[in-house]
Design a protein around this motif. Structure first.
Motif, mmCIF file in Angstrom:
data_model
loop_
_atom_site.group_PDB
_atom_site.id
_atom_site.type_symbol
_atom_site.label_atom_id
_atom_site.label_comp_id
_atom_site.label_asym_id
_atom_site.label_seq_id
_atom_site.Cartn_x
_atom_site.Cartn_y
_atom_site.Cartn_z
ATOM 1 N N GLU A 372 37.175 7.379 -31.720
ATOM 2 C CA GLU A 372 37.836 6.205 -31.154
ATOM 3 C C GLU A 372 39.049 5.817 -31.992
ATOM 4 O OE1 GLU A 372 36.180 2.271 -32.001
ATOM 5 O OE2 GLU A 372 34.307 3.261 -32.600
ATOM 6 N N THR A 373 39.861 4.934 -31.433
ATOM 7 C CA THR A 373 41.108 4.536 -32.095
ATOM 8 C C THR A 373 40.899 3.537 -33.231
ATOM 9 O OG1 THR A 373 41.399 2.907 -30.313
ATOM 10 C CG2 THR A 373 42.609 4.984 -30.123
ATOM 11 N N ASP A 374 39.717 3.015 -33.400
ATOM 12 C CA ASP A 374 39.427 2.146 -34.532
ATOM 13 C C ASP A 374 38.979 3.001 -35.711
ATOM 14 O OD1 ASP A 374 39.199 -0.174 -35.955
ATOM 15 O OD2 ASP A 374 37.267 -0.771 -35.116
ATOM 16 N N GLY A 375 39.564 2.777 -36.876
ATOM 17 C CA GLY A 375 39.186 3.511 -38.083
ATOM 18 C C GLY A 375 40.338 4.255 -38.711
ATOM 19 N N PRO A 376 40.889 5.290 -38.054
ATOM 20 C CA PRO A 376 41.983 6.044 -38.683
ATOM 21 C C PRO A 376 43.204 5.196 -39.052
ATOM 22 C CG PRO A 376 41.023 7.321 -36.913
ATOM 23 C CD PRO A 376 40.382 5.963 -36.843
ATOM 24 N N SER A 595 53.025 3.030 -34.271
ATOM 25 C CA SER A 595 53.311 4.460 -34.343
ATOM 26 C C SER A 595 52.038 5.268 -34.551
ATOM 27 C CB SER A 595 54.304 4.727 -35.487
ATOM 28 O OG SER A 595 54.453 6.113 -35.717
ATOM 29 N N VAL A 596 51.162 4.807 -35.465
ATOM 30 C CA VAL A 596 49.910 5.527 -35.721
ATOM 31 C C VAL A 596 49.032 5.524 -34.470
ATOM 32 C CG1 VAL A 596 47.773 5.528 -37.062
ATOM 33 C CG2 VAL A 596 49.954 5.068 -38.206
ATOM 34 N N LEU A 597 48.916 4.378 -33.816
ATOM 35 C CA LEU A 597 48.091 4.305 -32.606
ATOM 36 C C LEU A 597 48.654 5.216 -31.512
ATOM 37 C CD1 LEU A 597 45.714 3.107 -31.091
ATOM 38 C CD2 LEU A 597 47.159 1.133 -30.498
ATOM 39 N N SER A 598 49.967 5.272 -31.391
ATOM 40 C CA SER A 598 50.598 6.155 -30.405
ATOM 41 C C SER A 598 50.247 7.611 -30.678
ATOM 42 C CB SER A 598 52.115 5.951 -30.432
ATOM 43 O OG SER A 598 52.751 6.848 -29.542
ATOM 44 N N THR A 599 50.206 7.975 -31.974
ATOM 45 C CA THR A 599 49.829 9.342 -32.350
ATOM 46 C C THR A 599 48.394 9.644 -31.933
ATOM 47 O OG1 THR A 599 51.365 9.373 -34.220
ATOM 48 C CG2 THR A 599 49.505 10.907 -34.307
ATOM 49 N N LEU A 600 47.491 8.712 -32.180
ATOM 50 C CA LEU A 600 46.089 8.924 -31.822
ATOM 51 C C LEU A 600 45.940 9.119 -30.310
ATOM 52 C CD1 LEU A 600 44.242 6.248 -34.035
ATOM 53 C CD2 LEU A 600 44.719 8.637 -34.567
ATOM 54 N N VAL A 601 46.612 8.292 -29.543
ATOM 55 C CA VAL A 601 46.518 8.406 -28.081
ATOM 56 C C VAL A 601 47.068 9.758 -27.628
ATOM 57 C CG1 VAL A 601 47.333 7.440 -25.900
ATOM 58 C CG2 VAL A 601 46.601 5.910 -27.747
ATOM 59 N N ARG A 602 48.165 10.182 -28.252
ATOM 60 C CA ARG A 602 48.758 11.474 -27.885
ATOM 61 C C ARG A 602 47.806 12.627 -28.183
ATOM 62 N NH1 ARG A 602 52.531 14.031 -30.996
ATOM 63 N NH2 ARG A 602 52.953 12.085 -32.101
ATOM 64 N N PHE A 603 46.955 12.447 -29.199
ATOM 65 C CA PHE A 603 45.983 13.482 -29.542
ATOM 66 C C PHE A 603 44.682 13.343 -28.753
ATOM 67 C CE2 PHE A 603 47.893 14.038 -34.062
ATOM 68 C CZ PHE A 603 48.923 14.801 -33.529
ATOM 69 N N GLY A 604 44.628 12.427 -27.795
ATOM 70 C CA GLY A 604 43.469 12.301 -26.917
ATOM 71 C C GLY A 604 42.373 11.396 -27.435
ATOM 72 N N ILE A 605 42.671 10.562 -28.426
ATOM 73 C CA ILE A 605 41.665 9.660 -28.995
ATOM 74 C C ILE A 605 41.688 8.343 -28.221
ATOM 75 C CG2 ILE A 605 40.963 8.431 -31.096
ATOM 76 C CD1 ILE A 605 42.153 10.758 -32.690
ATOM 77 N N ARG A 606 40.498 7.847 -27.876
ATOM 78 C CA ARG A 606 40.360 6.748 -26.916
ATOM 79 C C ARG A 606 39.913 5.433 -27.557
ATOM 80 N NH1 ARG A 606 39.765 8.969 -21.643
ATOM 81 N NH2 ARG A 606 40.046 11.234 -21.737
ATOM 82 N N SER A 607 40.151 4.366 -26.806
ATOM 83 C CA SER A 607 39.701 3.036 -27.219
ATOM 84 C C SER A 607 38.173 2.997 -27.242
ATOM 85 C CB SER A 607 40.236 1.989 -26.250
ATOM 86 O OG SER A 607 39.710 0.710 -26.550
ATOM 87 N N LYS A 609 35.704 0.558 -26.986
ATOM 88 C CA LYS A 609 34.872 -0.201 -26.055
ATOM 89 C C LYS A 609 35.026 0.272 -24.613
ATOM 90 C CE LYS A 609 33.733 -5.016 -24.899
ATOM 91 N NZ LYS A 609 34.049 -6.439 -25.171
ATOM 92 N N THR A 610 36.249 0.641 -24.219
ATOM 93 C CA THR A 610 36.500 0.970 -22.814
ATOM 94 C C THR A 610 36.627 2.455 -22.531
ATOM 95 O OG1 THR A 610 38.913 0.848 -23.094
ATOM 96 C CG2 THR A 610 37.744 -1.207 -22.568
ATOM 97 N N GLY A 611 36.944 3.221 -23.572
ATOM 98 C CA GLY A 611 37.195 4.642 -23.350
ATOM 99 C C GLY A 611 38.562 4.919 -22.767
ATOM 100 N N HIS A 612 39.409 3.915 -22.684
ATOM 101 C CA HIS A 612 40.748 4.111 -22.128
ATOM 102 C C HIS A 612 41.604 4.952 -23.077
ATOM 103 C CE1 HIS A 612 40.361 0.125 -19.688
ATOM 104 N NE2 HIS A 612 39.684 1.132 -19.150
ATOM 105 N N LEU A 613 42.385 5.855 -22.519
ATOM 106 C CA LEU A 613 43.369 6.599 -23.291
ATOM 107 C C LEU A 613 44.676 5.806 -23.200
ATOM 108 C CD1 LEU A 613 43.552 9.202 -24.944
ATOM 109 C CD2 LEU A 613 44.372 10.369 -22.885
ATOM 110 N N ALA A 614 44.728 4.747 -24.005
ATOM 111 C CA ALA A 614 45.823 3.787 -23.876
ATOM 112 C C ALA A 614 46.057 3.117 -25.224
ATOM 113 C CB ALA A 614 45.468 2.742 -22.821
ATOM 114 N N MET A 615 47.118 2.318 -25.313
ATOM 115 C CA MET A 615 47.485 1.645 -26.553
ATOM 116 C C MET A 615 46.584 0.420 -26.751
ATOM 117 S SD MET A 615 49.875 3.293 -28.148
ATOM 118 C CE MET A 615 50.718 2.104 -29.181
ATOM 119 N N GLU A 616 45.321 0.698 -27.023
ATOM 120 C CA GLU A 616 44.362 -0.363 -27.285
ATOM 121 C C GLU A 616 43.315 0.115 -28.279
ATOM 122 O OE1 GLU A 616 42.791 -0.946 -23.210
ATOM 123 O OE2 GLU A 616 40.879 -0.212 -23.996
ATOM 124 N N VAL A 617 42.673 -0.836 -28.916
ATOM 125 C CA VAL A 617 41.587 -0.572 -29.862
ATOM 126 C C VAL A 617 40.444 -1.510 -29.509
ATOM 127 C CG1 VAL A 617 40.872 -0.488 -32.287
ATOM 128 C CG2 VAL A 617 43.246 0.035 -31.672
#
Length: 642
Positions: A372-376, A595-607, A609-617
């Motif tokens: 998920e996008t929380d942590g990195p 910028s970091v969150l954008s990188t994670l989304v580009r690599f297929g890492i998801r939010s 709680k929702t599993g969205h592949l979007a700019m959210e955590v």
């Protein structure tokens, strides 16, 4: 009153080795060092470079026997009860007077004068003494054990080197006074206000951290016994000057005998104990701003260790802790909050030299990658600040996640978020001692490879040995046993651990296990069983990482903390504008974190709680929620005091 005091000073010459510590004279006292004039300038610079052990009160002219700023009607050749005489860097004898050294015939040159002991060539240095604050400690109700026991204070040679100047190079010497744990703040704050009597302590806790192996065998003075509940507290000591004489090997030099001090005419109850002379070697007076007064906090129990930070820095870090404790996702995280976990973790990290950070929560077990996008983002932010402060940083990840994490690190370097690549390692528990071998050089617990482990939004092992996401799904097959490193660290002195989490199922949250079980959804199943020394809770774990970076910045711009960190050695703790600018540039920012969150989304890492592949955590969009938190953390760190 002063006439009677001068009589006391003179009467000391009749008592060969009386310690002025046990006398409770009511007056400030001074260490003394007498050197040939050709060494005087270097020694003055040596004092300026090591202000805690060597606070210079007065430097005499060559041959001068009085010290008008400190006392009237004095003669340094007779007004100390016992002197040490050094020749060629060796203590050759102790004497009750130096009068015989002032009758030598005039030598042909300055060097010859020094070699033949001509007093007219000698320069006397008067240095502040910690006996000057003992009276204040007693008046505040802080027991002074050496006085209670009728003994000279204990003094120890440490393994900490002073800043060298010319021929002067020696280890720091400290005094030790046992202080009840409940009165540490009083002892710290009283002595902080006496910078010319060595100021606040430079170490509180285990003497081995200073290279002192046995408190019962002081190098100078007497053994002072700790009472139940006491903590050993160490102040820089003017006997450091004697070590400087021994190492520099002047042909002739004198000093007071340790514990037999020169008594000034300045009452130890004076609001300003001694007015610093107009001399660049003298440390500045303590800042009267009450917000700069240091507070004392326990950092570690194995080994026992406390640290200091100013009221101002503490207040700001507590403000950071309040901000990250907000819960816009309504997960109930406020119920797990414990005050000062962020502060104590930051203090421990500030004292660290090598930090290992781990993250990764594969909550989306049906996707690849499952993380998920929380942590990195929080891990990278902490690493960025730690690197800026000169720490070594290593990232630990799961074997399945090496490739994606390596790509994230490389992208962070290429975009300037990270200044340099971070080593990325994995851990496999293939034998009973695998964790110890991973954490320590050659598997030796006395030689740890890391002194702090940090887990941020890292899957934590539950009581039944499994790993659960917040929905109660077992994801053990995606998680390497990095928990075992935290378990092993509990028994390795010198390794602290921090866990950052937002739900209670993260590594390190075992410290709050009972709260998680009772207060969090599915807590009885998902609660992490592995405790960290410090458990930082946040509405989103990334926010905890941001707050750690901000807290480290605040500590490294706090003079009280820097002085303690540097053991009072080096020039007065100040931070250059360039250094401040560099540290501030390594704080989290809206642009960098986006910028970091954008990188994670580009690599297929998801939010999460929702599993969205979007700019959210955790189901919260970056704008406005996360960007707002980052902005407020920066305001609390860099903005004007509230």
């Amino acid at each position: 009153m002063l006439t009677a005091h001068r009589a006391v000073r003179r009467s000391l010459t009749h008592f060969r080795s009386i310690s002025t510590s046990v006398m409770d004279s009511g007056y400030q006292q001074a260490n003394t060092v007498i050197l040939p004039s050709h060494l005087a300038n270097d020694f003055q610079t040596f004092c300026r470079s090591n202000p805690a052990p060597l606070p210079l009160l007065y430097r005499s002219q060559s041959g001068e026997t009085s010290c008008p700023p400190l006392a009237r009607d004095t003669d340094i050749r007779r007004d100390i009860s016992q002197y040490c005489v050094f020749e060629g860097g060796r203590l050759v004898k102790t004497v009750s007077s130096l009068q015989s050294y002032s009758t030598e015939p005039r030598a042909a040159s300055e060097q010859q004068a020094a070699e033949h002991g001509q007093w007219s060539d000698m320069v006397c240095f008067y240095l502040g003494c910690s006996f000057g604050f003992e009276g204040r400690l007693k008046k505040a109700g802080v027991p002074v054990r050496n006085v209670e026991q009728g003994r000279n204070v204990s003094m120890y040679r440490t393994s900490v080197p002073c800043v060298s100047v010319g021929v002067f190079s020696c280890p720091l010497v400290v005094t030790m006074r046992p202080v009840p744990a409940s009165m540490l703040n009083e002892a710290v704050q009283i002595t902080h206000l006496n910078p010319l009597a060595h100021g606040a302590p430079i170490h509180i806790g285990d003497p081995a951290l200073l290279g002192i192996q046995d408190l019962s065998r002081p190098d100078y003075g007497d053994q002072v016994e700790l009472q139940p509940g006491d903590v050993p507290v160490f102040w820089a000591c003017g006997v450091t000057a004697i070590e400087a004489i021994l190492s520099s090997k002047p042909s002739l030099a004198f000093s007071h005998s340790p514990g037999c001090m020169f008594m000034t005419d300045i009452p130890d109850s004076s609001p300003s104990p001694i007015t610093p002379p107009a001399d660049p070697a003298a440390p500045p007076a303590a800042d009267p701003d009450p917000e700069l007064i240091p507070l004392c906090f326990p950092v570690s129990h194995n080994p026992l260790f406390y640290s200091l930070a100013s009221q101002r820095a503490v207040g700001r870090i507590r403000r950071l802790e309040t901000i990250i404790g907000e819960d816009p996702g309504e997960r109930g995280i406020r119920a797990l909050f414990v005050q000062d976990e962020l502060l104590r973790s930051c203090l421990a990290l500030s004292h660290s030299s090598s930090v290992a950070i781990t993250t990764g929560f594969p909550t989306h077990y049906m996707h690849s990658p499952p993380d998920e996008t929380d942590g990195p983002p929080g891990a990278i932010t902490m690493a960025t600040m730690l690197l800026a402060l000169g720490k070594q940083v290593t990232m630990i990840t799961d074997r399945r996640a090496v490739e994606v994490n390596q790509a994230i690190i490389e992208e962070a370097v290429s975009t300037g978020v990270l200044k340099t690549a971070i080593p990325l390692v994995t851990f496999e528990n293939t034998s009973p001692d695998s964790a110890v071998h991973f954490l320590c050089h050659h598997g030796d617990p006395s030689k740890p490879r890391y002194d702090h482990l940090v887990a941020i939004e890292r899957s934590g092992r539950a009581e039944d040995g499994n790993y659960y996401n917040m929905r109660g799904i077992n994801i053990k097959h995606l998680v390497d046993p990095i928990d075992d490193l935290f378990i092993a660290a509990m028994d390795i002195p010198g390794i602290n651990t921090t866990g950052v989490g937002d739900g209670g199922n993260e590594l390190g949250m075992g410290k709050l296990k009972e709260k998680v079980k009772n207060l969090m959804p599915k807590g009885g199943l998902i609660a992490c069983d592995i405790a960290a020394d410090y458990a930082i809770t946040a509405g989103v774990s990334n926010w905890g990482g941001y707050a750690v970076a901000c807290g480290l910045y605040l500590l490294h711009t706090c003079p009280s903390h820097l002085r303690y960190l540097w053991k009072g050695l080096g020039l007065e703790p100040t931070t250059s504008p360039a250094q401040l600018q560099d540290w501030a540039a390594n704080l989290p920012s809206v642009d960098k974190e986006e910028s970091v969150l954008s990188t994670l989304v580009r690599f297929g890492i998801r939010s999460g709680k929702t599993g969205h592949l979007a700019m959210e955590v955790d189901g919260l969009t970056f704008h406005p929620t996360h960007s707002n938190i980052i902005t407020r953390l920066l305001q609390a760190t860099l903005g004007p005091a509230p």
